[in-house]
Design an enzyme around this catalytic site. Structure first.
Site, PDB file in Angstrom:
ATOM      1  N   ASP A  29       0.517  -0.940   6.540  1.00  0.00           N
ATOM      2  CA  ASP A  29       1.958  -0.984   6.335  1.00  0.00           C
ATOM      3  C   ASP A  29       2.559   0.244   7.034  1.00  0.00           C
ATOM      4  O   ASP A  29       1.852   1.106   7.559  1.00  0.00           O
ATOM      5  CB  ASP A  29       2.305  -1.063   4.840  1.00  0.00           C
ATOM      6  N   TRP A  30       3.859   0.327   7.013  1.00  0.00           N
ATOM      7  CA  TRP A  30       4.699   1.274   7.751  1.00  0.00           C
ATOM      8  C   TRP A  30       4.302   2.735   7.482  1.00  0.00           C
ATOM      9  O   TRP A  30       4.406   3.191   6.339  1.00  0.00           O
ATOM     10  CB  TRP A  30       6.137   1.022   7.304  1.00  0.00           C
TER      11      TRP A  30
END
Ligand code: BGC
Length: 753
Positions: free
Chosen positions: A311-312
């Site tokens: 994820d980010w």
């Protein structure tokens, strides 16, 4: 002229790899790409590049999150990303929604440079969040958020919505969708509760499967109208103890397997092509650095063969937030060792720089890179990108945002909206004088929620004014409808005017809400519906006029003190652009509501039990069994008809290890409305080696029952439908008695292996 040179270049480029660009932009039959031969040609830098995913902002004019308007690719930046860093993937948009034409320019330019400047001409894998429709494409169809979709209890609608979303995403030239969310919504405080399919693992698994089927077209090689799904966020993200986003979850191994794994296992079995990792930590270990979850569990035990993206910024956060590594380089090593394939870096090239060094220092092997690169290239191949990565011709997507797609969104909203209370005030007469109040009464932003044209979905400039607010949708049907806000989201506004108008109306429709939000910005301090909005209902109730309360919310906000003041309560969830029309049709009785709650609606902040709680959790301070007394239980939903459940009919009261029994029930509709009824079958284990839940959902089915008719619902149960995870982490069914429960009907069976 320019265009033909471009097409020629493209043909020559892909021609080198013996691929063809078909005229229609869909994959043409070509010899398969030789992935191993490609890997054999790649340098360490090129392999690491494939594992690197950057944000679109990195290659656009302006700064990250501060792009120059209108957004354009900056050639030097793109060139650096492709030729120096060999980037394999780009994601999302600069916090904007773009028309298809602009998407084509952006994605087309990225693919063109990859095909002409990249040494090996490997196409870029472009990924996006198309969460409730292709929400970053202007003019696309916006569906209810996942939570509302779950309330339909109709996987066919979820599948159709996903097919449309895939089509409209692919129309922009994007083949990869970061959806569905398969996290189980166990804590209503969580800011992403609306992104889940609710609190039950079976519902999450069933809807997740249907969604992936719709996205990928029941295939692991989706065609040009479908996209790769990305199941997220593996694993346990929604289990944060406090409900605050990306904070610690404490989850036992049993619970992990019982509650959080089934939706992912079902998605893997369905052929989900990719997975995104949970940004949080479980039992003190950030998931991005946990090989027990990312390799042992995901790969070895659950047999996932697809690609795992972080994820980010989550690799760097291993050091910067979680403090389990001493610096960013150690973080990269920890994540790669744990099992990630691609890093959503996404705002610089730090991941690539560190990983190249780690390989050169012998701390990460090239064989390890090959494993991930292989998965990434296979995914690109299976998406047809080696054949044609360019955006399609617009004429090949005539149904983008079409009336047909909008109708599908409206029908999904109609089956999701859930009637929670009705003393007979609903349906409304089409001629009565109606006052609409409250912040959600006159807002398109609130009915759509987050992930609507922007990440948080709060930029009103993107509202499509051809769509109806709740007030407008009601007014189309009945000209006697007026609006007076009475309260914003957090303060009373012209409440006296609202009360005075209410006193001369026949009925008041109050639409309460919360600001769309997701992830960190959606953390809340108080689960109660804000005071001002509850106060509005209290003031309106003094008029003595009937009140219909409509809830447009990210999660169940507590409204216990105002429910008794309302004659009807309708849960709209965040029903999307066509949601107001769906709601209006329900309020006036053109559509009989059929949604059921996919979660427990709590009555009190400190009583957030799920429906499948343990027996000990039912005990109250007076030694009774009322501790589970939510505002409305899981599976609750009324309608305008009169439905009567008959007796349970079982083919046998004994179940053998390899056998099955069938359970059926007749439901009779003696009312005036046709009804779509979801029948939910629960079981209860009388005695088990791990404390059993008071009930577990095992089957559900929705059927249309015409007014005056009956329908038979039949379910087949095997021992797997009575199973639970035991202390050895095995799924087992222990011999003994089980209750089978549908509505208030109960039958007991014996399991005798
Ligand atoms: C979210 C993901 C999303 C990703 C890309 C993250 O912050 O947690 O759900 O897919 O951003 O936008």
């Amino acid at each position: 002229m320019k265009k033909s040179i471009f097409i020629l270049c493209l043909f020559l480029t892909f021609g080198c790899n013996a691929q063809k660009v078909s005229k229609k932009g869909s994959p043409a039959p070509t010899p398969p790409v030789d992935i191993e031969a490609l890997i054999a040609q790649m340098t360490i830098e090129e392999k690491v590049g494939q594992m690197t995913q950057i944000n679109l902002d990195v290659v656009c004019e302006g700064g990250i999150y501060k792009l120059v308007e209108p957004h354009h690719i900056e050639p030097a930046k793109l060139n650096e990303a492709i030729t120096k860093w060999h980037v394999g993937s780009v994601l999302n948009c600069g916090g904007h929604a773009y028309p298809l034409k602009q998407w084509h320019e952006l994605v087309g330019e990225i693919q063109r440079v990859a095909a002409t400047q990249g040494r090996l001409k490997i196409p870029i894998l472009y990924g996006i969040d198309a969460i409730h429709g292709a929400n970053y494409m202007m003019g696309s169809t916006l569906f209810p958020q996942q939570l509302g979709q779950a309330a339909t209890f109709n996987p066919e609608l979820v599948k159709r919505g996903a097919q449309i979303t895939a089509y409209e995403t692919r129309a922009a030239g994007i083949p990869w969708n970061f959806s569905p969310v398969l996290d189980v919504g166990r804590n209503p405080n969580w800011s992403r509760f609306f992104e889940t399919y609710g609190e039950d693992p079976l519902v999450c698994a069933t809807m997740g499967r249907a969604c992936i089927d719709g996205y990928q077209g029941h295939s692991t090689t989706p065609d040009a109208n479908h996209v790769a799904a990305c199941m997220k966020h593996f694993l346990g993200y929604s289990g944060a103890r406090t409900g605050k986003d990306r904070t610690p979850a404490i989850i036992s191994d049993i619970e992990l397997r019982q509650i959080y794994m089934p939706s992912f296992q079902a998605a893997i079995n369905e052929g989900a092509m990719s997975v995104m990792i949970n940004s949080g930590e479980i039992n003190g270990i950030p998931v991005h650095a946990n090989p027990a979850i990312l390799t042992q569990l995901l790969r070895n035990e659950m047999n996932f063969k697809g690609m795992a993206v972080t994820d980010w910024e989550d690799v760097m956060k291993l050091h910067q937030i979680h403090k389990v590594t001493a610096n960013n380089k150690e973080s990269v090593k920890a994540a790669v060792d744990a099992g990630i394939d691609m890093c959503m870096v996404p705002n610089d090239f730090e991941f690539a720089r560190h990983l190249i060094e780690l390989v050169k220092e012998g701390k990460v092997t090239e064989a390890r890179l090959n494993e991930s690169v292989r998965r990434i290239l296979v995914m690109k191949r299976d998406l047809g990108l080696f054949v044609n990565a360019m955006p399609p011709a617009l004429k090949d997507f005539p149904d983008f945002g079409s009336a047909k797609h909008q109708q599908a969104a409206r029908e999904t909203a109609e089956e999701s909206i859930t009637l929670l209370k009705n003393d007979g005030v609903l349906p409304l007469s089409k001629t009565s004088k109606v006052l609409v109040c409250g912040p959600a009464g006159y807002s398109l932003t609130l009915i759509n929620g987050a992930w609507t044209r922007t990440w948080q979905g709060t930029d009103a400039k993107y509202e499509d004014n051809s769509r109806h607010t709740i007030f407008e949708a009601l007014q189309v049907i009945n000209p006697n409808v007026t609006f007076s806000e009475g309260s914003t989201l957090d303060s009373l506004s012209n409440v006296d005017e609202a009360v005075s108008k209410a006193s001369t109306s026949d009925v008041i429709v109050v639409c309460l809400s919360e600001l769309p939000s997701t992830e960190k910005p959606g953390d809340i301090e108080d689960l109660r519906m804000p005071d001002a909005q509850r106060e509005l209902v209290k003031r309106l109730s003094k008029t003595g006029k009937p009140i219909v309360l409509v809830l447009v919310e990210n999660r169940p906000r507590i409204i216990h003190d105002i429910v008794p003041l309302c004659n009807a309560v309708v849960m709209a969830y965040q029903p999307g652009d066509l949601g107001s029309d769906a709601l209006a049709r329900i309020l006036i009785g053109d559509v009989n509501p059929s949604g059921k709650l996919p979660f427990t609606y709590p009555a009190h902040e400190q009583s957030l039990l799920t429906y499948d709680h343990k027996f000990s959790e039912t005990l109250d301070p007076k030694f009774g069994n009322t501790a589970y007394s939510p505002e409305w239980p899981f599976g609750f939903g009324l309608n305008y008809s009169t439905l009567t459940y008959g007796e349970l009919k079982l083919s046998s009261n004994e179940l053998k290890a390899n056998g099955s029994i069938s359970v059926s029930i007749d439901v009779t509709n003696s009312g005036k409305y046709d009804a779509r009824e979801s029948v939910l079958l629960f079981t209860r284990d009388h005695v088990a080696s791990i404390t059993p839940s008071v009930r577990k959902l095992r089957k559900f089915d929705k059927q249309l029952i015409k007014a005056g008719a009956s329908a038979t619902y039949t379910f087949t149960l095997t021992k797997e439908d009575l199973a639970f995870i035991n202390k050895d982490l095995k799924s087992v069914t222990e011999p003994g008695q089980f209750d089978i429960m549908i509505g208030d009907k109960v039958a007991t069976i014996n399991y005798l292996p």
